[in-house]
Scaffold this motif. Sequence first.
Motif, PDB file in Angstrom:
ATOM      1  N   GLU A 177       0.834  -1.216   0.000  1.00 32.73           N
ATOM      2  CA  GLU A 177       0.000   0.000   0.000  1.00 32.73           C
ATOM      3  C   GLU A 177       0.866   1.262   0.000  1.00 32.73           C
ATOM      4  N   PHE A 197       1.399   6.929  -6.735  1.00 26.98           N
ATOM      5  CA  PHE A 197       0.342   7.804  -7.254  1.00 26.98           C
ATOM      6  C   PHE A 197       0.491   9.244  -6.740  1.00 26.98           C
ATOM      7  N   ASP A 214       2.663  -1.060 -14.044  1.00 35.90           N
ATOM      8  CA  ASP A 214       1.485  -1.933 -14.220  1.00 35.90           C
ATOM      9  C   ASP A 214       1.098  -2.596 -12.903  1.00 35.90           C
ATOM     10  N   HIS A 263      -0.756  -0.158 -10.784  1.00 34.66           N
ATOM     11  CA  HIS A 263      -2.129   0.050 -11.246  1.00 34.66           C
ATOM     12  C   HIS A 263      -3.012  -1.131 -10.856  1.00 34.66           C
ATOM     13  N   LYS A 264      -2.478  -2.336 -10.953  1.00 34.92           N
ATOM     14  CA  LYS A 264      -3.282  -3.517 -10.570  1.00 34.92           C
ATOM     15  C   LYS A 264      -3.582  -3.503  -9.070  1.00 34.92           C
ATOM     16  N   ASN A 313      -3.928  -0.994  -7.313  1.00 37.97           N
ATOM     17  CA  ASN A 313      -4.871   0.091  -7.082  1.00 37.97           C
ATOM     18  C   ASN A 313      -6.277  -0.256  -7.553  1.00 37.97           C
ATOM     19  N   ASN A 314      -6.376  -1.053  -8.630  1.00 32.97           N
ATOM     20  CA  ASN A 314      -7.676  -1.305  -9.250  1.00 32.97           C
ATOM     21  C   ASN A 314      -8.362  -2.566  -8.746  1.00 32.97           C
ATOM     22  N   GLN A 315      -7.595  -3.450  -8.107  1.00 36.62           N
ATOM     23  CA  GLN A 315      -8.185  -4.724  -7.711  1.00 36.62           C
ATOM     24  C   GLN A 315      -8.099  -4.869  -6.191  1.00 36.62           C
ATOM     25  N   ASN A 316      -9.092  -5.547  -5.643  1.00 32.04           N
ATOM     26  CA  ASN A 316      -9.031  -5.846  -4.226  1.00 32.04           C
ATOM     27  C   ASN A 316      -8.319  -7.183  -4.087  1.00 32.04           C
TER      28      ASN A 316
END
Length: 345
Positions: free
Chosen positions: A86, A93, A106, A109-110, A112-115
């Motif tokens: 985290e 970011f 990448d 981003h993953k 950040n976008n996925q739980n």
Amino acid sequence: MIVKMLKNKFRGCLIGALVGDCFGAPYEGESISSISRIQLQSYFDKLEGPPFLTPLYQYTDDTAMTKCIAESLIQNNKFNARDMAERFVKEFFRNPNRGYGENVCDVFHKFNNQNLENLWKPAQEQFNGSGSYGNGGAMRIAPISLFGFRDYDIMLDIVENSTKLTHTHPLGINGAKLQAIAIFLAVRSDPEKPLDIAEYIKELINKISIVESRLNRVVPSEYSYKNQLLKIHRLLELGDKAVPHLVVEKLGNSVSAMFSVPTAIYCFLRAQQSIADIETNNPFRRTIQYAVSLGGDTDTIASMAGAIAGAYYGIDVIHKNLQQLAEGSDMINELAIRLCDQVTH
Ligand code: F2R
Ligand code: MG
Ligand code: MG
């Protein structure tokens, strides 16, 4: 080891990594042939000379991620994978323009976008499932060597699991381990005595041989850190006859861990003696100036070499101007002190 010396070493290590990053960054990506040794001498002479008005030299991804690791270890007093991941993501970011590796973005981003249940999955998926062998694991490892300086096995375990958050290729992981071991041994060496270079390399070879014998994936035999360390030994025997081009030809200067971690170790060891075209009596400056002179991944190689040199000599060897002109030096200094307090109480 007395706490005062240990604190100097912890500060030397993290500030050494920062300084190598900040002053190596302007040259990152330059080929060895395009770097003028005379200009590099003036660059460092000017930095260490009378104060002059200049913006701070900015740190890059190397320090941004080192900072996250130090903060996570201090906050949790143990390795906490989710917390560390985290922190990487938040830091990325907050400021994505610190020159991060192309593909590691990448992973962020993953995250950040996925739980994510499996925190290591995004990194495992990199490069069609082979994982990254970039030096991004090794470049940020210094706080783990410090946190684990009393317990080698725990230290190596944390190195592996934290590296795998972004780099799962065995060469990426073992490169991080080699860099961590190089710092671990430097912290434990007495800077008052001349470094026994042969013994230091022997110890590195012994330790990395054990690590490499545990590889659970087939890697071509030429990709062996042990082989790279044997090359270091031979190059050191050549002294100034090992010209920078030969060093780069044999050890490399790229973003892959295999061709940058051993180079950083070589820079530290080579700088124990004087080096042609580098005029300074200061072995720390010699280490990073030499690292930058090799071109290629200069911020990262200088940062890794600076971390080892700083861990060996301690903070007092690092010129005050270099510390003051590096962005974030107070914050990094504070983290080094807190890490030391944590492991000594
Ligand atoms: N990214 C940079 N520098 C370039 C831009 C900086 C410039 N100053 C600017 O801002 O304009 N530096 C930083 O990246 C290196 C660490 O990279 P990391 O974290 O390992 O990233 P990544 O993306 O995982 O790997 C880097 C490259 O290695 C190659 N590679 C890795 N694994 C591979 C595989 N399995 N197969 C094929 N290639 C692989 C790729 O080329 C990756 O892009 C440090 O230098 C840091 O300072
Ligand atoms: Mg960088
Ligand atoms: Mg770099």
